[in-house]
Design a protein around this motif. Structure first.
Motif, mmCIF file in Angstrom:
data_model
loop_
_atom_site.group_PDB
_atom_site.id
_atom_site.type_symbol
_atom_site.label_atom_id
_atom_site.label_comp_id
_atom_site.label_asym_id
_atom_site.label_seq_id
_atom_site.Cartn_x
_atom_site.Cartn_y
_atom_site.Cartn_z
ATOM 1 N N ALA A 1 0.855 -1.189 0.000
ATOM 2 C CA ALA A 1 0.000 0.000 0.000
ATOM 3 C C ALA A 1 0.883 1.228 0.000
ATOM 4 C CB ALA A 1 -0.915 0.003 1.216
ATOM 5 N N GLY A 2 0.393 2.304 -0.582
ATOM 6 C CA GLY A 2 1.150 3.549 -0.597
ATOM 7 C C GLY A 2 1.543 3.956 -1.991
ATOM 8 N N PRO A 3 2.319 5.034 -2.135
ATOM 9 C CA PRO A 3 2.712 5.547 -3.455
ATOM 10 C C PRO A 3 3.379 4.463 -4.296
ATOM 11 C CG PRO A 3 3.380 7.065 -1.709
ATOM 12 C CD PRO A 3 2.909 5.829 -1.034
ATOM 13 N N PRO A 4 2.862 4.159 -5.462
ATOM 14 C CA PRO A 4 3.369 3.019 -6.242
ATOM 15 C C PRO A 4 4.794 3.188 -6.764
ATOM 16 C CG PRO A 4 1.755 4.269 -7.505
ATOM 17 C CD PRO A 4 1.709 4.815 -6.116
ATOM 18 N N ASP A 5 5.227 4.428 -6.984
ATOM 19 C CA ASP A 5 6.555 4.657 -7.553
ATOM 20 C C ASP A 5 7.623 4.907 -6.489
ATOM 21 O OD1 ASP A 5 5.515 4.436 -10.128
ATOM 22 O OD2 ASP A 5 4.987 6.571 -10.194
ATOM 23 N N ALA A 6 7.243 4.908 -5.222
ATOM 24 C CA ALA A 6 8.189 5.197 -4.143
ATOM 25 C C ALA A 6 8.882 3.912 -3.680
ATOM 26 C CB ALA A 6 7.456 5.841 -2.968
ATOM 27 N N PRO A 7 10.051 4.036 -3.045
ATOM 28 C CA PRO A 7 10.664 2.852 -2.437
ATOM 29 C C PRO A 7 9.723 2.263 -1.397
ATOM 30 C CG PRO A 7 12.186 4.716 -2.438
ATOM 31 C CD PRO A 7 10.850 5.244 -2.838
ATOM 32 N N ALA A 8 9.896 0.985 -1.119
ATOM 33 C CA ALA A 8 9.019 0.303 -0.170
ATOM 34 C C ALA A 8 9.727 0.088 1.155
ATOM 35 C CB ALA A 8 8.566 -1.037 -0.731
ATOM 36 N N LEU A 9 9.018 0.371 2.228
ATOM 37 C CA LEU A 9 9.458 -0.015 3.563
ATOM 38 C C LEU A 9 8.910 -1.412 3.803
ATOM 39 C CD1 LEU A 9 10.928 1.052 6.131
ATOM 40 C CD2 LEU A 9 8.671 1.713 6.986
ATOM 41 N N VAL A 10 9.802 -2.393 3.869
ATOM 42 C CA VAL A 10 9.396 -3.786 3.985
ATOM 43 C C VAL A 10 9.260 -4.142 5.466
ATOM 44 C CG1 VAL A 10 9.939 -6.171 3.405
ATOM 45 C CG2 VAL A 10 10.587 -4.317 1.837
ATOM 46 N N VAL A 11 8.041 -4.393 5.899
ATOM 47 C CA VAL A 11 7.768 -4.782 7.283
ATOM 48 C C VAL A 11 7.695 -6.304 7.293
ATOM 49 C CG1 VAL A 11 6.262 -4.453 9.280
ATOM 50 C CG2 VAL A 11 6.468 -2.633 7.560
ATOM 51 N N ARG A 12 8.778 -6.952 7.662
ATOM 52 C CA ARG A 12 8.896 -8.397 7.503
ATOM 53 C C ARG A 12 8.046 -9.182 8.491
ATOM 54 N NH1 ARG A 12 12.525 -9.507 3.798
ATOM 55 N NH2 ARG A 12 14.334 -8.166 3.444
ATOM 56 N N ASN A 13 7.728 -8.588 9.631
ATOM 57 C CA ASN A 13 6.963 -9.309 10.649
ATOM 58 C C ASN A 13 6.299 -8.317 11.594
ATOM 59 O OD1 ASN A 13 9.088 -8.575 12.584
ATOM 60 N ND2 ASN A 13 10.299 -10.143 11.553
ATOM 61 N N ARG A 14 5.427 -8.818 12.433
ATOM 62 C CA ARG A 14 4.721 -7.961 13.390
ATOM 63 C C ARG A 14 5.671 -7.379 14.437
ATOM 64 N NH1 ARG A 14 1.138 -11.951 11.846
ATOM 65 N NH2 ARG A 14 -1.023 -11.285 11.438
ATOM 66 N N ARG A 15 6.778 -8.077 14.679
ATOM 67 C CA ARG A 15 7.724 -7.614 15.692
ATOM 68 C C ARG A 15 8.279 -6.229 15.340
ATOM 69 N NH1 ARG A 15 10.875 -11.862 15.751
ATOM 70 N NH2 ARG A 15 12.295 -11.025 14.175
ATOM 71 N N ALA A 16 8.396 -5.943 14.042
ATOM 72 C CA ALA A 16 8.892 -4.626 13.625
ATOM 73 C C ALA A 16 7.995 -3.519 14.168
ATOM 74 C CB ALA A 16 8.952 -4.555 12.098
ATOM 75 N N VAL A 17 6.689 -3.706 14.086
ATOM 76 C CA VAL A 17 5.754 -2.689 14.578
ATOM 77 C C VAL A 17 5.797 -2.629 16.098
ATOM 78 C CG1 VAL A 17 3.361 -1.902 14.541
ATOM 79 C CG2 VAL A 17 4.327 -3.075 12.541
ATOM 80 N N ARG A 18 5.938 -3.776 16.736
ATOM 81 C CA ARG A 18 6.039 -3.777 18.197
ATOM 82 C C ARG A 18 7.248 -2.980 18.666
ATOM 83 N NH1 ARG A 18 5.393 -10.140 18.136
ATOM 84 N NH2 ARG A 18 3.174 -10.320 17.599
ATOM 85 N N ARG A 19 8.345 -3.098 17.933
ATOM 86 C CA ARG A 19 9.528 -2.314 18.309
ATOM 87 C C ARG A 19 9.228 -0.818 18.254
ATOM 88 N NH1 ARG A 19 14.062 -5.397 18.802
ATOM 89 N NH2 ARG A 19 14.168 -7.388 17.673
ATOM 90 N N LEU A 20 8.486 -0.399 17.251
ATOM 91 C CA LEU A 20 8.140 1.010 17.122
ATOM 92 C C LEU A 20 7.168 1.461 18.201
ATOM 93 C CD1 LEU A 20 7.756 1.263 13.248
ATOM 94 C CD2 LEU A 20 9.670 2.029 14.641
ATOM 95 N N LEU A 21 6.275 0.574 18.599
ATOM 96 C CA LEU A 21 5.322 0.927 19.639
ATOM 97 C C LEU A 21 6.003 1.045 21.001
ATOM 98 C CD1 LEU A 21 2.299 -1.301 18.574
ATOM 99 C CD2 LEU A 21 2.414 1.202 18.503
ATOM 100 N N TRP A 22 6.939 0.142 21.268
ATOM 101 C CA TRP A 22 7.631 0.178 22.557
ATOM 102 C C TRP A 22 8.685 1.283 22.608
ATOM 103 C CZ3 TRP A 22 6.244 -1.832 26.998
ATOM 104 C CH2 TRP A 22 5.401 -2.962 27.015
ATOM 105 N N LYS A 23 9.283 1.601 21.471
ATOM 106 C CA LYS A 23 10.314 2.646 21.428
ATOM 107 C C LYS A 23 10.097 3.498 20.189
ATOM 108 C CE LYS A 23 13.940 4.402 23.459
ATOM 109 N NZ LYS A 23 13.873 4.915 24.841
ATOM 110 N N PRO A 24 9.114 4.410 20.228
ATOM 111 C CA PRO A 24 8.814 5.217 19.044
ATOM 112 C C PRO A 24 10.002 6.080 18.632
ATOM 113 C CG PRO A 24 7.099 5.419 20.725
ATOM 114 C CD PRO A 24 8.247 4.734 21.371
#
Length: 429
Positions: free
Chosen positions: A32-55
């Protein structure tokens, strides 16, 4: 399209109050997101948890180093697009507490928790080093230097190339080779110091010996090079022996505070002073001043940050402190000049070479990416990822004038007032 990526894109936009400038590719393969932009690859749910615990920057860094996050497409473009969200939010950026006062932001966090779960915080990657505060004792400095430089000489050869110089090169033009630009930098330092045969040079933070070797070989000086890294010292001594310069170059594992066999005719400090610390900087400058003969020159080559409106609010970069340079501190160039003069030096020349460091870093990143598998085999995937992110982000920081690098030429001017510099001093150009 759709799936987890669409949900993540919507929730992050709700949380940040602005559309994401990059695509998201989620663990379920959705995008999802701008089709021509580079992609931020979120490989697993743990990546988001890291951001939630340490924004913020540290959470992103932990996810990147652990391999939970990646970039698909050009890394520089991705970092440039995300700079406004991560590094350039400005003095008026809201804190997390302030952000969460917004009902929409709280709802976004609840949505992210529902999507990814929120168990205990994921453990930081093994490559992370945390400091409670910056002591800059001999022991803590030695440990910090070891963390950064004792990664393996083979790894640094992969990144730096045959010159083995880990500081900003000096480019005659963008199409020059890295080796030529590093040679030109070493020669520039020697010319600024006006080295002549038979003089004694102290090279503080000598690294793998490149400056010491160049000065001895090309200018006939006797050199003492000091470093806190055992691996660097062993490598430098081997190079000295191979070039037949053991009678002219001595490499020591020694703290600059412990050098007692002055005086020296000149001192070079290239990319070392960033490790000294603001509270210790005046002592550093006084030590170098003490070690010089009257009329002796110091060339201090150092990265600088831009001054902030409220200097008391300055904080050390979390990613750099945790993964790259533990206890490293950057100060504005004006602070450096002031401290050198307080120590008794007369500052005679300041040259900004900011753009040169951006070029240097891009070459180092290219070296790392070109031999990625070998680099990973030498230092591990996490460490290689640290260096790739650190160097690419730093290249952009120099290009965007968020940080700079300066060569400061200072003299221990004798009481007679005779500096020894010609009336038109910049003959080195």
């Amino acid at each position: 399209m759709g799936g987890a990526a669409l949900r993540l894109n919507s929730l992050f936009e709700q949380l940040l109050g602005t559309p994401l400038p990059v695509r998201i590719r989620a663990w379920d393969g959705s995008q999802a997101g701008p089709p021509d932009a580079p992609a931020l690859v979120v490989r697993n749910r743990r990546a988001v948890r890291r951001l939630l615990w340490k924004p913020g920057e540290l959470g992103l860094a932990r996810a990147w180093v652990a391999g939970d996050l990646d970039v698909e497409g050009d890394l520089y473009t991705a970092l440039d697009l995300m700079a406004g969200l991560v590094w350039e939010r400005g003095e008026n950026a809201k804190s997390l507490t302030e952000t969460l006062r917004d009902p929409d932001a709280r709802a976004a966090v609840r949505g992210l928790v529902k999507l990814t779960g929120l168990p205990l915080p994921p453990a930081p990657p093994a490559e992370e080093v945390r400091r409670t505060h910056h002591l800059h004792t001999r022991r803590t400095d030695r440990r910090a230097i070891s963390h950064h430089y004792d990664v393996g000489n083979d790894f640094y050869e992969t990144v730096l190339g045959p010159s083995m110089v880990y500081s900003c090169a000096y480019w005659p033009d963008p199409d020059a080779t890295l080796a030529d630009a590093q040679r030109d930098k070493l020669e520039l330092v020697c010319r600024k110091l006006a080295l002549t045969p038979g003089q004694r040079l102290l090279d503080v933070g000598c690294g793998w010996g490149s400056m010491a070797l160049h000065a001895a070989r090309e200018h006939g000086v006797d050199v003492v090079g000091i470093t806190l890294s055992q691996e660097q010292a062993a490598y430098a001594r081997k190079r000295v022996a191979e070039e037949g310069l053991a009678d002219r170059v001595e490499i020591r594992v020694q703290d600059y505070r412990d050098v007692t066999d002055g005086p020296f005719d000149a001192i070079s400090s290239i990319g070392m002073a960033e490790h000294v610390g603001a509270e210790r900087y005046l002592d550093y400058a006084r030590n170098l001043h003490r070690l010089l003969v009257p009329g002796g020159r110091l060339l201090n080559h150092q990265i600088a940050r831009r001054p902030h409106g409220d200097e008391s609010a300055y904080h050390v970069d979390e990613f750099i402190d945790a993964y790259v340079f533990p206890d490293g501190e950057l100060e504005p160039v004006g602070s450096t000049v002031t401290q050198l003069e307080r120590a008794g030096f007369e500052v005679r020349d300041v040259e900004s070479i900011r753009e040169h460091y951006a070029l240097t870093l891009r070459h180092w990143v290219a070296n790392l990416e070109a031999d990625w598998r070998h680099a990973v085999s030498l230092a591990g995937a996490g460490r290689a990822r640290v260096w790739r992110l650190y160097m690419a982000a730093s290249a952009l920081a120099f290009e965007r004038n968020r940080i700079g690098v300066n060569q400061v030429l200072a003299v221990r001017t004798p009481q007679s007032g005779t500096s020894g510099l010609p009336l038109r001093a910049r003959t080195w150009n």
